[in-house]
Design a protein around this motif. Structure first.
Motif, PDB file in Angstrom:
ATOM      1  N   ASP A   7       0.934  -1.153  -0.166  1.00  0.00           N
ATOM      2  CA  ASP A   7       0.121   0.060   0.010  1.00  0.00           C
ATOM      3  C   ASP A   7       0.827   1.336   0.084  1.00  0.00           C
ATOM      4  O   ASP A   7       0.690   1.968  -0.977  1.00  0.00           O
ATOM      5  CB  ASP A   7      -0.879  -0.058   1.240  1.00  0.00           C
ATOM      6  CG  ASP A   7      -2.067  -0.935   1.090  1.00  0.00           C
ATOM      7  OD1 ASP A   7      -2.316  -1.401   0.022  1.00  0.00           O
ATOM      8  OD2 ASP A   7      -2.601  -1.027   2.234  1.00  0.00           O
ATOM      9  N   PHE A  11       1.175   3.989  -2.829  1.00  0.00           N
ATOM     10  CA  PHE A  11       0.898   5.544  -2.474  1.00  0.00           C
ATOM     11  C   PHE A  11       2.119   6.271  -3.007  1.00  0.00           C
ATOM     12  O   PHE A  11       1.759   7.542  -3.404  1.00  0.00           O
ATOM     13  CB  PHE A  11       0.602   5.635  -0.836  1.00  0.00           C
ATOM     14  CG  PHE A  11       0.667   7.074  -0.494  1.00  0.00           C
ATOM     15  CD1 PHE A  11      -0.407   7.867  -0.673  1.00  0.00           C
ATOM     16  CD2 PHE A  11       1.724   7.687   0.254  1.00  0.00           C
ATOM     17  CE1 PHE A  11      -0.332   9.172  -0.378  1.00  0.00           C
ATOM     18  CE2 PHE A  11       1.745   8.809   0.812  1.00  0.00           C
ATOM     19  CZ  PHE A  11       0.730   9.609   0.485  1.00  0.00           C
ATOM     20  N   THR A  15       2.087   9.418  -5.768  1.00  0.00           N
ATOM     21  CA  THR A  15       1.943  10.719  -5.342  1.00  0.00           C
ATOM     22  C   THR A  15       3.581  11.545  -5.259  1.00  0.00           C
ATOM     23  O   THR A  15       3.340  12.772  -5.284  1.00  0.00           O
ATOM     24  CB  THR A  15       1.483  10.958  -3.823  1.00  0.00           C
ATOM     25  OG1 THR A  15       2.295  10.114  -3.070  1.00  0.00           O
ATOM     26  CG2 THR A  15      -0.279  10.373  -3.850  1.00  0.00           C
ATOM     27  N   ALA A  52      -2.770   5.355   7.105  1.00  0.00           N
ATOM     28  CA  ALA A  52      -3.743   4.410   6.220  1.00  0.00           C
ATOM     29  C   ALA A  52      -5.104   4.411   6.723  1.00  0.00           C
ATOM     30  O   ALA A  52      -6.091   4.455   6.117  1.00  0.00           O
ATOM     31  CB  ALA A  52      -2.981   3.108   5.815  1.00  0.00           C
ATOM     32  N   GLY A  55      -7.515   7.557   6.542  1.00  0.00           N
ATOM     33  CA  GLY A  55      -7.963   7.909   5.345  1.00  0.00           C
ATOM     34  C   GLY A  55      -6.824   8.336   4.401  1.00  0.00           C
ATOM     35  O   GLY A  55      -5.713   7.704   4.512  1.00  0.00           O
ATOM     36  N   ASP A  56      -7.128   9.358   3.679  1.00  0.00           N
ATOM     37  CA  ASP A  56      -6.046   9.832   2.811  1.00  0.00           C
ATOM     38  C   ASP A  56      -4.641  10.510   3.225  1.00  0.00           C
ATOM     39  O   ASP A  56      -4.870  11.514   4.035  1.00  0.00           O
ATOM     40  CB  ASP A  56      -6.818  10.617   1.851  1.00  0.00           C
ATOM     41  CG  ASP A  56      -5.723  11.310   0.617  1.00  0.00           C
ATOM     42  OD1 ASP A  56      -4.590  10.646   0.530  1.00  0.00           O
ATOM     43  OD2 ASP A  56      -6.049  12.314  -0.043  1.00  0.00           O
ATOM     44  N   PRO A  57      -3.670   9.609   3.400  1.00  0.00           N
ATOM     45  CA  PRO A  57      -2.350  10.366   4.013  1.00  0.00           C
ATOM     46  C   PRO A  57      -1.897  11.479   3.210  1.00  0.00           C
ATOM     47  O   PRO A  57      -0.951  11.887   3.731  1.00  0.00           O
ATOM     48  CB  PRO A  57      -1.545   8.851   3.976  1.00  0.00           C
ATOM     49  CG  PRO A  57      -2.059   7.944   2.722  1.00  0.00           C
ATOM     50  CD  PRO A  57      -3.432   8.649   2.752  1.00  0.00           C
ATOM     51  N   LEU A  58      -2.120  11.717   2.003  1.00  0.00           N
ATOM     52  CA  LEU A  58      -1.462  12.832   1.142  1.00  0.00           C
ATOM     53  C   LEU A  58      -1.475  13.987   1.959  1.00  0.00           C
ATOM     54  O   LEU A  58      -0.435  14.888   2.084  1.00  0.00           O
ATOM     55  CB  LEU A  58      -1.990  12.823   0.046  1.00  0.00           C
ATOM     56  CG  LEU A  58      -1.198  14.056  -1.105  1.00  0.00           C
ATOM     57  CD1 LEU A  58       0.227  13.449  -1.168  1.00  0.00           C
ATOM     58  CD2 LEU A  58      -2.056  13.817  -2.339  1.00  0.00           C
ATOM     59  N   GLU A 129      -8.670  24.396   3.705  1.00  0.00           N
ATOM     60  CA  GLU A 129      -8.065  23.110   3.876  1.00  0.00           C
ATOM     61  C   GLU A 129      -6.448  23.883   3.838  1.00  0.00           C
ATOM     62  O   GLU A 129      -5.538  23.377   4.564  1.00  0.00           O
ATOM     63  CB  GLU A 129      -8.010  22.175   2.689  1.00  0.00           C
ATOM     64  CG  GLU A 129      -6.879  21.034   3.068  1.00  0.00           C
ATOM     65  CD  GLU A 129      -7.245  19.759   2.075  1.00  0.00           C
ATOM     66  OE1 GLU A 129      -6.572  19.109   1.776  1.00  0.00           O
ATOM     67  OE2 GLU A 129      -8.495  19.757   1.657  1.00  0.00           O
TER      68      GLU A 129
END
Length: 172
Positions: A7, A11, A15, A52, A55-58, A129
């Protein structure tokens, strides 16, 4: 079922390139951007299960990378100013020629204004954000964006006029 390692690898692959371009746009220093992004991914790996799961780690990785880069940028401000005096590199992976020109124009802004512009206008993040990632109020972000747009408008207009003269482009 993918493992945490798989994963994370997926990712990272999906990214990393864009994140380096984003941090480069904020700092104007490609090597610093690459270093900050690498360190942010190392820190993300150390917390991968929680990131993870949440949610979205970005956004977390982007915030860490930008904060690391800004910290380094502040310590090396004179070197960065010299970089902008001599202009950005002519070829930057992941950025078009127009984006490189924009990075040069971003050099006229404070680091806080640059961060707001990059996150809001280049990544299309909402003001809320951007404020969360920068650790400031929505109003502070709006003020930074307003002032930055004025400076960028003037600088980019000058760049377009200069480029037209240099390339011999005549309109009319």
């Amino acid at each position: 079922m993918p493992t945490g390692h798989e994963d994370f690898d997926a990712f990272y692959t999906a990214t990393a390139k864009r994140l380096v371009a984003t941090v480069y746009a904020v700092t104007g220093d490609l090597a610093e951007a690459e270093d900050a992004v690498q360190e942010a991914y190392v820190r993300a790996w150390q917390r991968w299960d929680r990131l993870a799961r949440d949610g979205d780690p970005l956004p977390w990785v982007r915030t860490v990378a930008i904060r690391l880069a800004i910290s380094t940028w502040r310590r090396a401000r004179n070197r960065v100013r010299a970089h902008f005096r001599h202009g950005p590199p002519t070829e930057v992976p992941g950025l078009s020629v127009d984006r490189v020109a924009l990075v040069g124009a971003l050099g006229e802004l404070s680091i806080e204004q640059r961060q707001a512009v990059v996150l809001h206008h280049l990544l299309d993040l909402p003001v809320e954000e951007v404020a969360r990632e920068a650790g400031v109020s929505n109003g502070a972000v709006r003020t930074r964006l307003h002032r930055a747009r004025k400076i960028l408008g003037e600088r980019l207009a000058e760049t377009i006029v200069t480029a037209g003269r240099v390339e011999g482009v005549h309109h009319g």
